[in-house]
Design an enzyme around this catalytic site. Structure first.
Site, short mmCIF file in Angstrom:
data_model
loop_
_atom_site.label_atom_id
_atom_site.label_comp_id
_atom_site.label_asym_id
_atom_site.label_seq_id
_atom_site.Cartn_x
_atom_site.Cartn_y
_atom_site.Cartn_z
N ARG A 232 22.47 -27.92 9.31
CA ARG A 232 23.83 -28.34 9.61
C ARG A 232 24.38 -27.51 10.76
NH1 ARG A 232 22.56 -32.11 7.29
NH2 ARG A 232 23.51 -33.20 5.53
N GLU A 261 30.62 -32.80 14.88
CA GLU A 261 30.01 -34.10 15.08
C GLU A 261 31.07 -35.18 14.86
OE1 GLU A 261 25.30 -34.13 14.30
OE2 GLU A 261 26.50 -34.20 12.48
N HIS A 286 20.74 -35.76 15.47
CA HIS A 286 20.86 -35.70 14.01
C HIS A 286 20.08 -36.85 13.38
CE1 HIS A 286 23.62 -34.01 10.62
NE2 HIS A 286 22.34 -34.06 10.27
#
Length: 322
Positions: A232, A261, A286
């Site tokens: 993350r 994000e 991602h």
């Protein structure tokens, strides 16, 4: 069973098992539907995108809700306390994407140590022989010469450690609790930082881990280390990473996820990174856990858990302690 689907419909229809005839599916999409739209479904189950926010208001508005299931591993956007108070299971797909993320971590590592972006750009620019001559002069390293520190030894960390070991790397790890018999040496975190050529992050975002890779942590790392993050973005102070790349403390940074994000043109990391350092950075959007096999495994787990709850049994991969 009334099931509100807050994920991409095409993805669900492509990879989920056949829907049982007594399930009533309501498709809401993977945007950010308002609380009223979710409440109107009167759902027993919410299947949600791994980064979707499901607040206490939505949970309170669904008196029959029994299960909130993340499509992936992440669940940080779900109000865990509100779900627990309401007696609602919150589950994720822990382990379903382990092999996929581990493979992606290796991709980033190899791209950085082989200087892939730099030499690819040189080939596109018609400078192949110049790139080849540079490699003759400096040599390219083999992954087996790197000592790798895996931070977090859940399913993804274990899968990643196994792949690095298969490439001949010496592998050690740090975890909140030691994993006796896992096959790798446990090291205290700062000892791992100081001794490893590659540090690979595989831990969740918690109050303890958020921002764990800051200027102080980076200063403890081995000179010329490579930092990988397929976990993350919130684990990393990205401006501190830029400074470490500038100074040469880090020789490379590979990430599948940045913070915040979605990553937009004004993202602080992108704006702070000098153009000349981009060849020492490997980024992906991602997608480390987005493979067909991963989706198939994940949806099967979701369907199994829905059936368990329907029959009054405990589901698996519960993340809110019920």
């Amino acid at each position: 069973m009334k099931i509100a689907l807050l994920v991409n419909r095409d993805n669900f229809e492509a990879y989920a098992p056949p829907v049982p005839g007594d399930w009533d599916i309501v498709y809401l999409g993977n945007g950010e539907p308002g609380a009223a739209a979710v409440a109107a479904t009167n759902a027993d189950v919410l299947i949600v995108d791994a980064v979707m926010k499901i607040g206490g208001g939505i949970i309170e508005a669904l008196p029959g809700l029994k299960l909130i299931h993340s499509q992936g591993v992440g669940f940080a956007g779900i109000d865990i306390a509100a779900a627990s108070k309401a007696g609602v299971y919150v589950c994720n797909n822990a382990g379903a994407n382990a092999q996929s993320v581990a493979e992606h971590t290796l991709l980033l590592a190899l791209a950085l140590i082989k200087r892939f972006r730099k030499y690819e750009d040189m080939v596109y620019a018609g400078r192949q022989m110049e790139a080849k001559t540079e490699c003759f002069q400096s040599g390219l390293p083999e992954l087996s010469t790197y000592k790798v520190g895996v931070v977090g030894m859940g399913a993804i960390g274990r899968a990643t450690a196994a792949l690095f070991q298969a490439f001949g790397c010496e592998v050690c790890y740090y975890s909140r609790t030691e994993k006796p018999g896992c096959g790798y040496e446990y090291l205290p975190l700062e000892t791992l930082y100081a001794g490893c050529d590659i540090v690979s992050l595989h831990c969740p975002v918690t109050p303890e881990t958020a921002g764990m890779i800051d200027a102080r942590a980076l200063s403890k790392m081995k000179d010329g280390a490579i930092l990988l993050n397929t976990a993350r973005g919130e684990l990393v102070d990205h401006l501190a990473v830029v400074e470490s790349l500038k100074s040469g403390k880090l020789s490379g940074f590979g990430a599948d996820t940045l913070s915040p994000e979605p990553v937009l043109p004004g993202n602080p990391f992108l704006t702070a990174l000098p153009v000349g350092l981009k060849s020492r950075v490997a980024l992906s959007p991602h997608v480390a856990g987005i493979t067909a096999s991963c989706f198939i495994r994940g949806y099967q787990n979701i369907f199994n858990n829905i059936e368990a709850v329907r029959q009054g049994r405990r589901p698996v991969c519960i993340v809110n302690g019920l």
